[in-house]
Structures are given as structure tokens and as C-alpha cells.
Design an enzyme around this catalytic site. Sequence first.
Site, PDB file in Angstrom:
ATOM      1  N   HIS A 205      15.610 -21.394  34.047  1.00  0.00           N
ATOM      2  CA  HIS A 205      14.445 -20.512  33.918  1.00  0.00           C
ATOM      3  C   HIS A 205      14.713 -19.058  34.279  1.00  0.00           C
ATOM      4  CE1 HIS A 205      14.268 -21.094  38.247  1.00  0.00           C
ATOM      5  NE2 HIS A 205      13.491 -20.046  38.302  1.00  0.00           N
TER       6      HIS A 205
HETATM    7  C1  UD1 Z   1       8.880 -17.591  39.431  1.00  0.00           C
HETATM    8  C2  UD1 Z   1       9.743 -16.767  40.393  1.00  0.00           C
HETATM    9  C3  UD1 Z   1      11.147 -17.344  40.463  1.00  0.00           C
HETATM   10  C4  UD1 Z   1      11.115 -18.816  40.809  1.00  0.00           C
HETATM   11  C5  UD1 Z   1      10.235 -19.533  39.789  1.00  0.00           C
HETATM   12  C6  UD1 Z   1      10.155 -21.009  40.069  1.00  0.00           C
HETATM   13  C7  UD1 Z   1       9.160 -14.373  40.503  1.00  0.00           C
HETATM   14  C8  UD1 Z   1       9.626 -13.025  40.144  1.00  0.00           C
HETATM   15  N1  UD1 Z   1       9.863 -15.401  39.960  1.00  0.00           N
HETATM   16  O1  UD1 Z   1       9.458 -17.450  38.139  1.00  0.00           O
HETATM   17  O2  UD1 Z   1      11.884 -16.671  41.451  1.00  0.00           O
HETATM   18  O3  UD1 Z   1      12.417 -19.344  40.803  1.00  0.00           O
HETATM   19  O4  UD1 Z   1       8.914 -18.951  39.840  1.00  0.00           O
HETATM   20  O5  UD1 Z   1       9.452 -21.657  39.090  1.00  0.00           O
HETATM   21  O6  UD1 Z   1       8.218 -14.512  41.238  1.00  0.00           O
HETATM   22  N2  UD1 Z   1       3.681 -20.048  33.411  1.00  0.00           N
HETATM   23  C9  UD1 Z   1       2.870 -21.090  33.005  1.00  0.00           C
HETATM   24  N3  UD1 Z   1       2.288 -21.855  33.976  1.00  0.00           N
HETATM   25  C10 UD1 Z   1       2.465 -21.638  35.293  1.00  0.00           C
HETATM   26  C11 UD1 Z   1       3.266 -20.563  35.694  1.00  0.00           C
HETATM   27  C12 UD1 Z   1       3.873 -19.787  34.747  1.00  0.00           C
HETATM   28  O7  UD1 Z   1       2.691 -21.318  31.825  1.00  0.00           O
HETATM   29  O8  UD1 Z   1       1.899 -22.389  36.098  1.00  0.00           O
HETATM   30  C13 UD1 Z   1       4.371 -19.235  32.392  1.00  0.00           C
HETATM   31  C14 UD1 Z   1       3.631 -17.983  32.024  1.00  0.00           C
HETATM   32  O9  UD1 Z   1       3.791 -17.736  30.680  1.00  0.00           O
HETATM   33  C15 UD1 Z   1       4.365 -16.919  32.805  1.00  0.00           C
HETATM   34  C16 UD1 Z   1       5.795 -17.453  32.830  1.00  0.00           C
HETATM   35  O10 UD1 Z   1       5.640 -18.868  32.869  1.00  0.00           O
HETATM   36  O11 UD1 Z   1       4.270 -15.658  32.245  1.00  0.00           O
HETATM   37  C17 UD1 Z   1       6.594 -16.988  33.996  1.00  0.00           C
HETATM   38  O12 UD1 Z   1       5.891 -17.220  35.216  1.00  0.00           O
HETATM   39  P1  UD1 Z   1       6.133 -16.289  36.499  1.00  0.00           P
HETATM   40  O13 UD1 Z   1       5.328 -16.769  37.636  1.00  0.00           O
HETATM   41  O14 UD1 Z   1       6.003 -14.852  36.123  1.00  0.00           O
HETATM   42  O15 UD1 Z   1       7.678 -16.458  36.829  1.00  0.00           O
HETATM   43  P2  UD1 Z   1       8.630 -17.737  36.832  1.00  0.00           P
HETATM   44  O16 UD1 Z   1       9.552 -17.609  35.696  1.00  0.00           O
HETATM   45  O17 UD1 Z   1       7.865 -19.000  36.978  1.00  0.00           O
END
Ligand code: UD1
Length: 366
Positions: A205
Site C-alpha cells: 500500500h
Molecule cells: C495510512 C497511513 C500509512 C499506514 C496505512 C495503514 C498516512 C500518511 N498513511 O495510509 O502510514 O501504513 O494508513 O493502512 O497516514 N480508504 C478507504 N477506506 C478506509 C480508508 C482509506 O477506502 O477506511 C481509501 C481512500 O480512498 C483513501 C485511501 O484509501 O483516500 C488512502 O487512505 P489514507 O488514510 O489517506 O492512507 P493509507 O494509504 O491508508
Amino acid sequence: MKIISIVGTRPNFMKIAPLVDEIKRHKNIEHILIHTGQHYDREMSKLFFDDLRIPKPDINLGVGSGSHEEQIKAIKSRLKEVFSKENPDLVIVVGDVNSTLAGAQAAHESGIKVAHVESGLRSFDNTMPEEVNRIKTDRISDILLITEKSGNENLLNEGVDSKKIFFVGNVMIDTLLKHREMAKRSKILEKLGLNSKSYAVLTLHRPSNVDTRRGFVKIAEILDEIQEKIKIIFPVHPRTRNNIAKFNLDEELKMMKNLIVTEPLGYLDFLRLMDNSKFVLTDSGGIQEETTVLNVPCITLRDNTERPVTVEQGTNLLVSTNKDKIIEKFIDVINNKISIKNKIPELWDGKAAQRIVGVLLKNSSQ
Ligand code: UD1
């Protein structure tokens, strides 16, 4: 004493679980648990509260997804409102995600002490959002709780006062040790039709691996070769799932007959899956630590690690994203040609939360 703890994403939940338990044992501590809502899907959040029996958060800020700036801004402004109402003595943040930094900044700017759990880790790669979050969080934290000795060196090199640094061990490992037996009851191997040590587990990821088509295709080519020889179980993170669709890679992955794609798994299912795997392929931070304790080889698809103890003493094989190097390591692993160090890092003994609460009680009033 009143403590507010802040969580927001999947890896935060296994870090806060033992702390919530330990704090509960101290009747002189009033505790409030806040979920920022950074992760909100059932598989990314609720499943972990259920598996780890973490009480429902007292407050959910519901910030959801957004850019780094948007997330930080929304979390900070909502947290500051809560802080001014609740007036805590101390705020605990864990890990290195956006919710961690936003929590630390909101507390610091409100004149509240900050304790950072999993402080001091450094990949020395400022292109990683987590590295920037770690540095900024540590800069304003008052109590810096480190998981491995490299953290001490890193913080001292950045000019942190040694009196603020406490080597307490690893709360993520507290959770793993507590649940390892329980995870044996998970039916995930049966559900996926797997025999122990006959498959690999993959997680992916990091923005550097999945946010560009070029990077993702490079990884897909590696997976294609590996799955010719061994089944790969791939629970897909939402960020990765979105990018697979965006880059039109669905068909390419479907063509790989031995690549089994699943939804993100809960804690106990994933723990059993890792524990019985031949090896793990990952770009995650926490999984490098968990595989070290499980004594499962971990091929890390990154150029660096902020957790050097897992390479020096554990099962972590840091191989970059260079295809030839990864395939070489993979061949060694499946032919049992890797000599695994198999040492459990110091203080990864299941008692980190106990030590942390001890430190907090001693140091938060000074
Ligand atoms: C975040 C953390 C990362 C961690 C990871 C674990 C930051 C900068 N990154 O990354 O360090 O290793 O979590 O999972 O804080 N989304 C969903 N459902 C959810 C959450 C996210 O669909 O419940 C999708 C959304 O489109 C979102 C994307 O995933 O834009 C990324 O989510 P985000 O929380 O920005 O970062 P992660 O890649 O999950």
C-alpha cells in the site's frame, strides 16, 4: 490524571489496544479514546476493535479521506475543540500516520503534553509521508517512547534531550503475543483452502509502490514470476484497490492463477495467515516487526527500513524493489537457503504497555 489517546488508522489500533487495557487497571487515570475517522471501512477499523476487544471510541471525529493537508487540518480543528472542553493532562499518539501528527500538533498548540508511542524510528527517506510525520511528531513530543535502540540514537542526533527518551519496547508485539494462541482458532486457512507453509502472504500500500502505474506494473511483473512457484494470498488495502482500478490492472492480476485476492482481513485471520505462511512479501512497517517475532521470513519491498533491528536481529530481508534481487531472495527462501537470525529484539516481550503507563505516571506532572 486525565489522558486522551488518539487513533485513526488500522496500524494504530493494535498499538493502542494494550495501552487501553493497561490504563484501565489504574483507577487514578481517566481515559478518553478518540478515533479520528481517517480509516472508516469496516475491514479497516471496526473489525479491529472487535477482534482486539478495544472499547468503542468515546469520540469519533469522522474526518474520512482527503489529502495530507486536508486530513491534518480537519483533525486538528476538531481535536482542539475537544481538548478545550476536556482539558486533559496528557495526549497519547501512536505510530506515524496523519492522525498521529495532527493529534500531536493539536495537543502541543493547546499547551498539552504529548507522549509519542513508537518514537524515534527513521527511514531517512523524506519522500515517505510517514517519515515526515515521525520527525514532526517527535519534534514537539514531551515523552518519547521508543521500541528499539536505533530510536535513541536518532533522537539524540536530532538534539532531543535524553531525559525525554524512554526505551519501553513494542506495544504492537504486546498485542501479537496476547493474540497468537487465540488466532489459531481463526478458520482463514480452511476458508482459503491452504496448507501450512505452502503459500506466501502479500501486502502492498505504500504510495511509492502503488501510486504510479509504472511502479505498480513493476511489482506486478515480480508477482507474476513468484506465483508460478507458490500461491500468494493478497488481502488488498483500499488505496491499492483504488489504484488497481485506476490503472486498469484488474485483468492483469486476474490472469495470475496463483494470486488469491481477498478483502482486507481482520487481525486474528491475518495473524494466523502470517504465522503459517512460508514467507511474507510486504511494504508495511509493522509487518516487518510481526514477522520477526513469528520467525517467518519477510521480503520487504522497499529500499529502506525505519526498523533496522528487524534486519539485524530478525527475519527481515530488505531487498528494494529491484526485480532480480527480489526473485533471487525468493528462490533462496523457498529452497530454505536463508539463514534466519531469529532473535527477538530487546523488550519485545509483551510488557511494553505496562512500562509505558509507568513512565507516563512518573513523568507527566513534571
Ligand atoms: C495510512 C497511513 C500509512 C499506514 C496505512 C495503514 C498516512 C500518511 N498513511 O495510509 O502510514 O501504513 O494508513 O493502512 O497516514 N480508504 C478507504 N477506506 C478506509 C480508508 C482509506 O477506502 O477506511 C481509501 C481512500 O480512498 C483513501 C485511501 O484509501 O483516500 C488512502 O487512505 P489514507 O488514510 O489517506 O492512507 P493509507 O494509504 O491508508
